[in-house]
Design an enzyme around this catalytic site. Structure first.
Site, PDB file in Angstrom:
ATOM      1  N   ASP A 116       0.575  -1.533  -0.022  1.00 37.14           N
ATOM      2  CA  ASP A 116       0.071  -0.025  -0.065  1.00 37.14           C
ATOM      3  C   ASP A 116       0.945   1.312  -0.001  1.00 37.14           C
ATOM      4  O   ASP A 116       0.225   2.380  -0.066  1.00 37.14           O
ATOM      5  CB  ASP A 116      -0.944  -0.097   1.173  1.00 37.14           C
ATOM      6  N   GLU A 204      11.674  -3.914  12.051  1.00 36.06           N
ATOM      7  CA  GLU A 204      12.767  -3.354  11.200  1.00 36.06           C
ATOM      8  C   GLU A 204      14.297  -3.424  11.979  1.00 36.06           C
ATOM      9  O   GLU A 204      15.146  -4.101  11.433  1.00 36.06           O
ATOM     10  CB  GLU A 204      12.810  -1.975  10.974  1.00 36.06           C
TER      11      GLU A 204
HETATM   12  N1  UDP Z   1      -0.350  -7.579   5.619  1.00 33.75           N
HETATM   13  C1  UDP Z   1      -0.779  -9.069   5.607  1.00 33.75           C
HETATM   14  N2  UDP Z   1      -1.721  -9.677   6.509  1.00 33.75           N
HETATM   15  C2  UDP Z   1      -2.392  -8.802   7.231  1.00 33.75           C
HETATM   16  C3  UDP Z   1      -2.122  -7.514   7.363  1.00 33.75           C
HETATM   17  C4  UDP Z   1      -1.142  -7.031   6.398  1.00 33.75           C
HETATM   18  O1  UDP Z   1      -0.064  -9.781   4.679  1.00 33.75           O
HETATM   19  O2  UDP Z   1      -3.364  -9.415   8.274  1.00 33.75           O
HETATM   20  C5  UDP Z   1       0.440  -7.082   4.689  1.00 33.75           C
HETATM   21  C6  UDP Z   1      -0.157  -6.009   3.838  1.00 33.75           C
HETATM   22  O3  UDP Z   1      -0.574  -6.331   2.390  1.00 33.75           O
HETATM   23  C7  UDP Z   1       1.260  -4.981   3.784  1.00 33.75           C
HETATM   24  C8  UDP Z   1       2.005  -5.432   4.896  1.00 33.75           C
HETATM   25  O4  UDP Z   1       1.570  -6.758   5.316  1.00 33.75           O
HETATM   26  O5  UDP Z   1       1.783  -5.452   2.512  1.00 33.75           O
HETATM   27  C9  UDP Z   1       2.133  -4.409   5.893  1.00 33.75           C
HETATM   28  O6  UDP Z   1       0.529  -4.190   6.418  1.00 33.75           O
HETATM   29  P1  UDP Z   1      -0.053  -2.912   6.432  1.00 33.75           P
HETATM   30  O7  UDP Z   1       0.255  -1.999   5.334  1.00 33.75           O
HETATM   31  O8  UDP Z   1      -1.533  -2.846   6.996  1.00 33.75           O
HETATM   32  O9  UDP Z   1       0.793  -2.186   7.684  1.00 33.75           O
HETATM   33  P2  UDP Z   1       0.986  -0.760   8.267  1.00 33.75           P
HETATM   34  O10 UDP Z   1       1.318   0.172   7.135  1.00 33.75           O
HETATM   35  O11 UDP Z   1       0.036  -0.240   9.114  1.00 33.75           O
HETATM   36  O12 UDP Z   1       2.525  -0.684   8.887  1.00 33.75           O
HETATM   37 MN    MN Z   2       0.856   0.098   4.807  1.00 34.46          MN
END
Ligand code: UDP
Ligand code: MN
Length: 254
Positions: A116, A204
């Protein structure tokens, strides 16, 4: 020739998934040295994801894997700061795949690429400059409560700190999108992996602690002055009318 860049993307099913992946797939069309390791958080790989990849013409430039995050993942009640980490299982599976399928003797780059975020084309030109044995680093926009989270450099352009405002005490107070890694480090340190047993915001630091120290980071993107990636987040899709339709046995996307 440019090193191959292995982009590792965990992804999960939700209404905006196809839109997010289509956006990324069009970026891949513009970066010939990218190989996409896409890991679905699901019990099997899906036709939806495969079709997005095929429609972008990525025929032999992707690897589609799947592993479901355990539904009840929780640590035995210690720190209330533990939350469900995202993408841990999926990124580790991709690292295992790399270690058994990638050509050890060929210089390549590994980048953890969430589905995203917003990525500039130039970011991939920059990460192609990562030297063997090194971790490249650059600023990330719209994250950690700041317009830009970035490493701080001294006059010799070595990383001497970070401007992070959120949990600055972390060993590497940076976002997942802020770095990419020379693949040889994953062979040199076979135990390097993500873990559930870390606090929020420490994934990280968890992976990087195996691979590098701050002073060994390789600053990129105009010595960390340019922003080439943004931690954008897509709002949750509102489907109230769709739910009403479905109660009548209908749907808008038939
Ligand atoms: N993701 C996943 N399973 C989940 C939630 C997130 O595979 O249950 C993936 C999501 O598609 C993205 C990555 O893990 O590629 C990080 O998630 P997110 O963007 O929701 O995290 P944030 O931006 O809040 O750190
Ligand atoms: Mn994200």
């Amino acid at each position: 020739t440019l090193p191959k860049i292995y982009a590792i993307t965990p992804t999960y099913s939700r209404p905006a998934q196809k839109a997010e992946l289509t956006r990324l797939s069009h970026l891949f069309m513009l970066v010939p040295n990218l190989h996409w390791i896409i890991v679905e958080d699901a019990n099997s790989t899906t036709a939806l994801v495969r079709n997005v990849l095929l429609r972008a013409g990525l025929t032999d430039r992707f690897t589609q894997l799947n592993i479901k995050t355990p539904p009840e993942f929780k640590l035995q009640g210690k720190d209330p700061n533990w939350i469900k980490p995202r993408g841990v299982e999926q990124r580790n599976l991709a690292l295992n795949w790399l270690r058994s399928h990638a050509d050890v003797d060929r210089h390549a780059i590994v980048f953890f690429m969430d589905d995203d975020n917003s990525y500039a084309l130039e970011l991939f030109v920059e990460m192609s400059k990562i030297k063997p044995g090194r971790v490249g680093i650059w600023p990330v926009g719209l994250v950690g409560g700041l317009m830009v989270e970035r490493p701080l450099l001294n006059e010799e352009n070595k990383v001497i700190g970070f401007n992070a405002a959120w949990r600055p005490e972390r060993p590497f107070p940076i976002d997942m999108a802020a770095f990419a890694i020379s693949m040889d480090l994953f062979f040199k340190y076979p135990q390097a992996a993500f873990s559930y047993e870390v606090q929020r915001g420490y994934q990280e630091s968890e992976i990087l602690r195996y691979l590098t120290t701050s002073d060994q980071l390789q600053p990129l993107a105009n010595n960390c002055r340019d922003v080439l990636v943004w931690h954008t987040r897509t709002e949750k899709t509102k489907l109230n009318a769709e739910e009403m339709l479905q109660r009548q046995g209908k749907r808008s996307d038939e």
